[in-house]
Enzyme design. Structure first.
Site, PDB file in Angstrom:
ATOM      1  N   TYR A  79     -42.346  26.089  24.180  1.00 34.16           N
ATOM      2  CA  TYR A  79     -42.365  25.087  24.445  1.00 34.16           C
ATOM      3  C   TYR A  79     -42.871  23.592  22.850  1.00 34.16           C
ATOM      4  O   TYR A  79     -42.491  24.573  22.637  1.00 34.16           O
ATOM      5  CB  TYR A  79     -43.364  24.507  24.981  1.00 34.16           C
ATOM      6  CG  TYR A  79     -43.324  24.525  26.748  1.00 34.16           C
ATOM      7  CD1 TYR A  79     -42.363  24.374  27.526  1.00 34.16           C
ATOM      8  CD2 TYR A  79     -44.498  25.989  26.980  1.00 34.16           C
ATOM      9  CE1 TYR A  79     -43.020  24.235  28.813  1.00 34.16           C
ATOM     10  CE2 TYR A  79     -44.216  25.682  28.829  1.00 34.16           C
ATOM     11  CZ  TYR A  79     -43.677  25.335  29.234  1.00 34.16           C
ATOM     12  OH  TYR A  79     -43.041  25.247  30.775  1.00 34.16           O
ATOM     13  N   GLU A 125     -51.219  25.629  29.908  1.00 35.83           N
ATOM     14  CA  GLU A 125     -52.101  25.970  30.692  1.00 35.83           C
ATOM     15  C   GLU A 125     -52.697  25.140  28.875  1.00 35.83           C
ATOM     16  O   GLU A 125     -53.872  25.687  28.243  1.00 35.83           O
ATOM     17  CB  GLU A 125     -52.313  27.471  30.579  1.00 35.83           C
ATOM     18  CG  GLU A 125     -52.524  28.210  31.837  1.00 35.83           C
ATOM     19  CD  GLU A 125     -51.071  28.406  32.369  1.00 35.83           C
ATOM     20  OE1 GLU A 125     -50.313  28.062  32.951  1.00 35.83           O
ATOM     21  OE2 GLU A 125     -50.871  29.305  31.484  1.00 35.83           O
ATOM     22  N   ASN A 183     -40.205  20.124  33.180  1.00 36.52           N
ATOM     23  CA  ASN A 183     -40.405  21.041  33.694  1.00 36.52           C
ATOM     24  C   ASN A 183     -41.253  21.580  34.714  1.00 36.52           C
ATOM     25  O   ASN A 183     -42.364  20.558  34.877  1.00 36.52           O
ATOM     26  CB  ASN A 183     -41.432  21.555  32.305  1.00 36.52           C
ATOM     27  CG  ASN A 183     -42.689  22.933  32.618  1.00 36.52           C
ATOM     28  OD1 ASN A 183     -41.941  24.053  32.414  1.00 36.52           O
ATOM     29  ND2 ASN A 183     -43.631  23.055  32.814  1.00 36.52           N
ATOM     30  N   GLU A 184     -40.748  22.214  35.622  1.00 35.38           N
ATOM     31  CA  GLU A 184     -41.157  22.848  37.543  1.00 35.38           C
ATOM     32  C   GLU A 184     -41.188  21.168  37.730  1.00 35.38           C
ATOM     33  O   GLU A 184     -42.419  21.130  38.266  1.00 35.38           O
ATOM     34  CB  GLU A 184     -42.557  23.618  36.897  1.00 35.38           C
ATOM     35  CG  GLU A 184     -42.233  25.013  36.303  1.00 35.38           C
ATOM     36  CD  GLU A 184     -43.621  26.255  36.585  1.00 35.38           C
ATOM     37  OE1 GLU A 184     -43.159  27.296  36.637  1.00 35.38           O
ATOM     38  OE2 GLU A 184     -44.834  24.920  36.545  1.00 35.38           O
ATOM     39  N   GLU A 261     -39.233  31.509  33.750  1.00 34.71           N
ATOM     40  CA  GLU A 261     -40.002  32.124  33.584  1.00 34.71           C
ATOM     41  C   GLU A 261     -40.431  33.174  33.989  1.00 34.71           C
ATOM     42  O   GLU A 261     -40.841  33.305  35.410  1.00 34.71           O
ATOM     43  CB  GLU A 261     -41.546  30.906  33.355  1.00 34.71           C
ATOM     44  CG  GLU A 261     -41.392  30.023  32.647  1.00 34.71           C
ATOM     45  CD  GLU A 261     -42.465  29.218  32.460  1.00 34.71           C
ATOM     46  OE1 GLU A 261     -43.300  29.261  33.503  1.00 34.71           O
ATOM     47  OE2 GLU A 261     -42.405  27.720  32.531  1.00 34.71           O
ATOM     48  N   TYR A 327     -52.949  36.946  28.227  1.00 31.84           N
ATOM     49  CA  TYR A 327     -51.661  37.134  29.106  1.00 31.84           C
ATOM     50  C   TYR A 327     -51.275  38.225  29.822  1.00 31.84           C
ATOM     51  O   TYR A 327     -50.756  37.902  30.843  1.00 31.84           O
ATOM     52  CB  TYR A 327     -50.375  35.703  28.901  1.00 31.84           C
ATOM     53  CG  TYR A 327     -49.641  34.832  30.240  1.00 31.84           C
ATOM     54  CD1 TYR A 327     -50.732  34.045  30.397  1.00 31.84           C
ATOM     55  CD2 TYR A 327     -48.993  35.626  30.444  1.00 31.84           C
ATOM     56  CE1 TYR A 327     -49.624  33.722  31.558  1.00 31.84           C
ATOM     57  CE2 TYR A 327     -47.945  35.052  31.801  1.00 31.84           C
ATOM     58  CZ  TYR A 327     -48.472  33.530  32.160  1.00 31.84           C
ATOM     59  OH  TYR A 327     -47.776  33.269  33.610  1.00 31.84           O
TER      60      TYR A 327
END
Length: 782
Positions: A79, A125, A183-184, A261, A327
């Site tokens: 990103y 996040e 993005n999404e 993803e 994560y």
């Protein structure tokens, strides 16, 4: 002699080339072919590792890239975080820790391609999903829409990124093979003209030859899918992979398939258990994709750390993320191989074209411990002359404050009886009257009011508001900080309801900044400590400083479990947030930021510690909660009596994956949704629900922003499978009943206010066979 001169000339060229690899590479191509990607005209399966350069100390970048390569990956996916590169409007930084071009060159040096996801929104996040806070200084701005100012700033930023990265595309001999558009977006809205404008912006920067793609969920990718872009899916460990690609296969049977993803784990929130996902499920899913020629990016392969104030928050409600972005990834937060890593590496060896797997690199630093030491220096929050008067309380953004705290002060009217103070504070407010602590209002708990004692006219009301990360997902990303609205006192005086709307405020912004902390200590040496409720006698709110000495440097994990809530700086580096509630109790401190000899630690604690001590341990503590009460929603007093209630609907859901809608015979009105699970599709299964929506009379989904779980007779707390998972905007998470809990199961959701409801949408778990799917049900709106 001629041969010697030629050798010297070649040596000089290599010496002054950016890297030896760049000198040797030549222009290439990456395109989509028939059911496959084509790299330089040959079929190519993308095996990408998602890593985020701002979450990794720069001296460790190359090590993390080599760790990804050792897993058998052939690309890294990154990103671009707008807000870390343009922290002030028109002030851009692509140097040092922000040198994304150098990160890409290091990937190429190590034989890895790069996939770039430049937003403008990234989620991750991360604070405000990567959007810069200063956009909110324009209060009426529309984010992620064709708002003129928003689009103007997006294009300026993307052009600046392009100046760094456009020379590094594969067509120019660089490592970048694909760039993502937005993005999404399907999880945010439906606006193809906006997505098209972002596409056109990126195409103008990177050229027509570079491959552009979109990512979304299988349930929403059609909303904004553009005909001339590659479509990819996002889903998590355990998902039914054929189901995830079913609709894409129907629409584009000859398109290559890619999971952009594939979630290896999940992120952690303050006040909830550490999230993990089984290694076997992750490895089996990737094995299945590779066996079918499906490309992927493993999110995350290495998560790293949201240093400083960069951790975001999720919604509905407000659920701030912890500092660690471990994560549960194959490469852990501090760059070491986990058991997941070795299982994945063994499987990936099957798809390495018969070649030997790359070696696993040695960690750049050893792990060290630090004996317990005390932070003996103290300074209260120093109030400088930057006092801002205003009739109404101002938000941080109105005061030109991005991160930190603000101290709001006003005079009180006479209220001779107990009263209730009501306000909306983003995010953690502490209330004082004449320096005496009265209580807190915590946005995480959806608190908006506090009982006050009787008040004398002229007493001073002080409210300290700390901002945590701005919301990074969903429509709530327009997340102003501070006091956002009126501060009101209500009381019953002589049998009359009386309301006071407090005015004439003075505000003192306190930046989250290392230099501000140092100024507090300097001021405390020469000035009398201020008696405004934050002196050490008031539970120790303020700055603490201490030191530890090292004979050798290495990575360590400083433990802050005896502290309250705040921020930590080590040798001037902003390490991240701490909060005693957990689950994270340690902060990862990279050895590259430590030094032999004396090392400084400053803790900003807005609550005050139980004991101002710190020690460095050999492993992190990411799963230790210190809560006042359990997260479960099983208070028997909240259980509704439904014996005489009439269900809005009864029946049975169908078996299998995917969304189902239950329409009611008549519109139902009520504040609460109760879903009673009478049986599951497979006998003996624990009941599970991934997501729920309600539709209003107009057939549109009702906002879930004010929703909260009121009651659940069974919830699996250890896996974070609580009731709020059914409205957390994440299709891969789910509510799950406890093992052995008897049917029927009851889940009750508070909708926040009375609603008119016409239908319920239900999504079972995304795994093969949709385990835990509900069969017979009763639905109540009351």
């Amino acid at each position: 002699m001629k041969q010697l001169l030629q050798k010297l000339a070649v040596a000089a060229m290599l010496m002054f080339a950016p890297t030896a690899l760049q000198a040797a590479v030549k222009p290439g191509s990456f395109t989509t072919g028939d059911k496959t990607f084509l790299l330089n005209g040959e079929p190519f399966v993308v095996k990408a590792a998602e890593v985020h350069y701002p979450r990794i100390p720069r001296p460790y970048w190359e090590h993390r890239i080599k760790m990804c390569k050792a897993l058998g990956m052939n690309a890294v996916c990154i990103y671009i975080f707008w807000n870390i590169h343009e922290q002030q409007e028109n002030v851009f930084d692509f140097t040092g820790q922000n040198d994304v071009a150098e990160f890409c060159r290091l990937a190429q040096k190590n034989g890895m391609y790069v996939i770039v996801r430049p937003g403008p929104y990234v989620c991750a996040e991360w604070e405000m999903g990567g959007l810069p806070w200063w956009l909110l200084k324009k209060k009426d701005i529309k984010l992620r829409e064709r708002d003129p100012y928003f689009m103007e700033r997006v294009k300026i930023f993307e052009q600046k990124v392009g100046e760094q990265l456009a020379p590094l595309t594969i067509q120019k001999g660089g490592p970048i093979i694909m760039v993502q558009v937005e993005n999404e977006y399907g999880s945010y809205g439906e606006d193809k003209p906006y997505v098209s404008e972002i596409r056109d912006c990126l195409r103008n920067i990177y050229g027509k030859e570079l491959a552009l793609f979109q990512c979304d969920w299988s349930s929403n990718f059609e909303k904004n899918g553009l005909d001339d872009l590659t479509w990819t899916m996002n889903f998590g460990t355990g998902a039914n992979i054929d189901q995830q690609f079913r609709r894409l296969g129907e629409l584009r049977p000859n398109a290559p398939k890619m999971c952009s993803e594939f979630w290896s784990g999940w992120f952690d929130k303050w006040g909830a258990r550490h999230e993990t996902r089984p290694a076997k499920d992750m490895v089996d899913g990737m094995d299945e994709m590779l066996s079918k020629g499906i490309s992927f990016s493993l999110y995350m392969t290495h998560g790293g750390t949201s240093f400083g104030h960069w951790a975001g928050a999720n919604s509905p409600g407000f659920a701030p993320d912890v500092t660690s972005y471990d994560y549960d990834a194959p490469i852990n937060e501090y760059g070491h191989a986990t058991p997941k890593f070795w299982e994945l590496r063994q499987m990936m060896a099957k798809y390495n074209d018969g070649k030997k797997m790359p070696a696993v690199p040695k960690a750049p630093m050893p792990i060290i411990t630090v004996p317990k030491f005390e932070l003996t220096e103290f300074a209260p929050f120093y109030r400088n002359q930057h006092l801002i008067p205003n009739v109404n309380p101002m938000t941080f953004e109105e005061m030109d404050l991005g991160w930190g705290m603000t101290y709001y002060v006003t005079s009180l009217p006479e209220v001779p009886v107990q009263s209730v103070l009501t306000m909306e504070a983003h995010d953690y407010a502490q209330v004082f009257i004449d320096d005496k602590y009265i209580g807190k209002i915590d946005r995480v708990k959806n608190e908006k009011s506090l009982t006050l004692p009787a008040i004398r006219k002229g007493q001073k009301l002080a409210i300290l508001v700390e901002a945590m990360g701005r919301i990074n997902f969903g429509r709530a990303i327009k997340d102003f900080k501070g006091i956002v609205g009126d501060v009101v006192i209500n009381a019953e005086v002589d049998d009359n309801e009386v309301t006071w709307n407090l005015k004439k405020w003075t505000m003192t912004p306190i930046e989250d900044d290392y230099s501000r902390a140092v100024k507090a200590f300097d001021a405390n040496k020469v000035e009398r400590p201020l008696s405004d409720g934050f002196a050490k006698r008031e539970n120790g709110r303020g700055y603490y400083r201490g030191y530890f000495t090292l004979k050798k440097v290495g990575d360590t994990f400083l433990n802050f479990e005896t502290w309250g809530k705040g921020q930590v700086y080590v040798n001037g580096h902003a390490m991240g947030r701490i909060w005693s509630i957990g689950p994270q109790q340690t902060l990862y401190v990279p050895g590259c930021w430590l030094k032999k000899g004396k090392n400084e630690v400053i803790v900003l604690d807005i609550v005050g510690p139980k004991e101002p001590v710190v020690w460095g341990q050999a492993e992190p503590e990411l799963n230790k909660l210190q809560l006042e009460k359990s997260n479960k929603h099983n208070n028997i007093g909240d259980k509704p009596d439904l014996n005489s209630a009439t269900p809005a609907a009864t029946g049975a859901f169908k078996a299998g994956n995917g969304w189902q809608t239950i329409s009611f015979d008549a519109t139902q009105k009520g504040r609460y949704l109760a879903i009673e699970c009478l049986s599951t599709q497979k006998e003996g299964d624990r009941a599970a629900i991934a997501e729920l929506y309600l539709q209003g009379q107009d057939g549109k989904r009702i906002s879930r922003e004010p929703w909260k779980t009121k009651y659940a007779n069974s919830e699996e707390e250890n896996g974070n499978h609580l009731g709020d998972k059914v409205f957390d905007l994440q299709e891969s998470t789910y509510w799950l009943t406890e093992k052995g809990a008897a049917q029927p199961h009851l889940l009750v959701i508070d909708l926040g206010s009375e609603q008119s409801v016409k239908a319920l949408e239900y999504l079972p778990r995304a795994e093969q066979g949709a385990p835990g799917s509900i069969k017979n049900f009763k639905i109540y709106i009351y």
